[in-house]
Design a protein around this motif. Sequence first.
Motif, PDB file in Angstrom:
ATOM      1  N   MET A 102       4.046  -6.092   5.742  1.00 47.56           N
ATOM      2  CA  MET A 102       4.744  -6.205   4.461  1.00 47.56           C
ATOM      3  C   MET A 102       5.231  -7.647   4.285  1.00 47.56           C
ATOM      4  O   MET A 102       5.678  -8.266   5.258  1.00 47.56           O
ATOM      5  N   ARG A 152      -1.444  -3.427   4.769  1.00 50.18           N
ATOM      6  CA  ARG A 152      -0.376  -3.401   3.754  1.00 50.18           C
ATOM      7  C   ARG A 152      -0.264  -1.974   3.220  1.00 50.18           C
ATOM      8  O   ARG A 152      -1.086  -1.548   2.412  1.00 50.18           O
ATOM      9  N   PHE A 153       0.724  -1.254   3.721  1.00 46.50           N
ATOM     10  CA  PHE A 153       0.871   0.161   3.357  1.00 46.50           C
ATOM     11  C   PHE A 153       1.443   0.277   1.947  1.00 46.50           C
ATOM     12  O   PHE A 153       2.061  -0.659   1.440  1.00 46.50           O
ATOM     13  N   SER A 154       1.224   1.437   1.317  1.00 40.21           N
ATOM     14  CA  SER A 154       1.950   1.645   0.071  1.00 40.21           C
ATOM     15  C   SER A 154       3.143   2.546   0.354  1.00 40.21           C
ATOM     16  O   SER A 154       3.031   3.536   1.096  1.00 40.21           O
ATOM     17  N   GLY A 155       4.271   2.172  -0.213  1.00 37.75           N
ATOM     18  CA  GLY A 155       5.505   2.902   0.029  1.00 37.75           C
ATOM     19  C   GLY A 155       6.668   1.934   0.086  1.00 37.75           C
ATOM     20  O   GLY A 155       6.473   0.721   0.062  1.00 37.75           O
ATOM     21  N   GLN A 156       7.878   2.510   0.153  1.00 36.24           N
ATOM     22  CA  GLN A 156       9.055   1.653   0.218  1.00 36.24           C
ATOM     23  C   GLN A 156       9.692   1.770   1.589  1.00 36.24           C
ATOM     24  O   GLN A 156       9.975   2.866   2.069  1.00 36.24           O
ATOM     25  N   CYS A 172       3.159   6.825   5.714  1.00 36.04           N
ATOM     26  CA  CYS A 172       2.573   5.547   6.135  1.00 36.04           C
ATOM     27  C   CYS A 172       1.615   5.701   7.321  1.00 36.04           C
ATOM     28  O   CYS A 172       0.508   5.163   7.307  1.00 36.04           O
ATOM     29  N   THR A 232      -5.570  -4.925   1.045  1.00 34.50           N
ATOM     30  CA  THR A 232      -4.865  -3.910   1.842  1.00 34.50           C
ATOM     31  C   THR A 232      -4.944  -4.258   3.333  1.00 34.50           C
ATOM     32  O   THR A 232      -4.003  -4.040   4.082  1.00 34.50           O
ATOM     33  N   ALA A 249       6.997   7.295   1.046  1.00 33.45           N
ATOM     34  CA  ALA A 249       5.658   7.073   0.495  1.00 33.45           C
ATOM     35  C   ALA A 249       5.053   8.412   0.110  1.00 33.45           C
ATOM     36  O   ALA A 249       5.359   9.434   0.726  1.00 33.45           O
ATOM     37  N   GLN A 279      -1.691   7.021   6.271  1.00 31.23           N
ATOM     38  CA  GLN A 279      -2.508   5.976   5.636  1.00 31.23           C
ATOM     39  C   GLN A 279      -3.203   5.140   6.711  1.00 31.23           C
ATOM     40  O   GLN A 279      -4.388   4.818   6.612  1.00 31.23           O
TER      41      GLN A 279
END
Length: 297
Positions: A162, A250-254, A143, A183, A139, A146
């Motif tokens: 997720m 809901r984090f952003s990233g993979q 994470c 989010t 990310a 965040q």
Amino acid sequence: MKNKVTKAIFPVAGLGTRFLPATKSVPKEIMTLVDRPLIQYAIDEARAAGIKEFIFVTSRGKGALEDYFDHAPVLEQELRKKNKTELLEILKNTNMDSGEIAYIRQHKAMGLGHAVWCARRLIGNEPFAVILPDDVIAAEKPCLQQMVEAFQENPGCMVAAMEVPRTKTSSYGILDVAEDMGTHVSVRGMVEKPEADAAPSNLAVIGRYILTPNVMRNLNRIKAGSGGEIQLTDAIAMEAAEGRPVNGYRFSGQRFDCGSKAGFLQATVSFGLAREELRDGLMEYLQDLLHVDKAAQ
Ligand code: G1P
């Protein structure tokens, strides 16, 4: 109770049987993505989020982990002699200051909740993070950072969340959502590893948590749950059941599931492609492979 999160627990006592025979002599957290062991990604993420105390819950056979975070005088001396300043710099990230890191033994494999509970005396009366190093998250903003930021606005327990396919709910803790605000979701319950038809949603818990000290008290009183183990999910669900706030984030990233072989391979390719010095060669190789594969069809 202070609301700054400065302590993190890393449950690393698992046997890593999915990666046998490799894990017969190497802890799975030492397995390497490109050139850094899994645990280093977790530590770097924790540091970025402001964590100052690192608590490892370990078991027999995890000595390599302790050595990894120790100073290596012979190696360092050799590198200094050869003027390898860049490598010395890289090694610095693996050294922990005295007192920054603590190891606790989980004497019996009684589940994630039990592993976290083993660290209770080091946590005291403050919120703490839990990081599962198997879940590697790429990310822009790490994470946990965040989440720590979001936690300042939304006190209570917070779990990374997720969406997963319905067919996969039985591999995760699943959230029972009271209100979905994008989010954030507020959570009314959580179920550990439900079958698809019993799952309250398809929003899954990923291995990043910020927890209130009350969760430790809950761990004192809960009984074995899913799989006959003491589940962290159940201790957090108890917070929601007793009317205290629990939030999904809901984090952003993979996220890569490095607890599975497929996930580990995907992470290796992805982290390899993200490295400038490796990208072109790896890309060329992958394209060649695809080409050969297509030609064979
Ligand atoms: C653990 C937790 C589960 C969570 C998962 C995330 O399960 O018990 O609630 O969804 O991590 O990776 P494990 O994968 O250790 O079986």
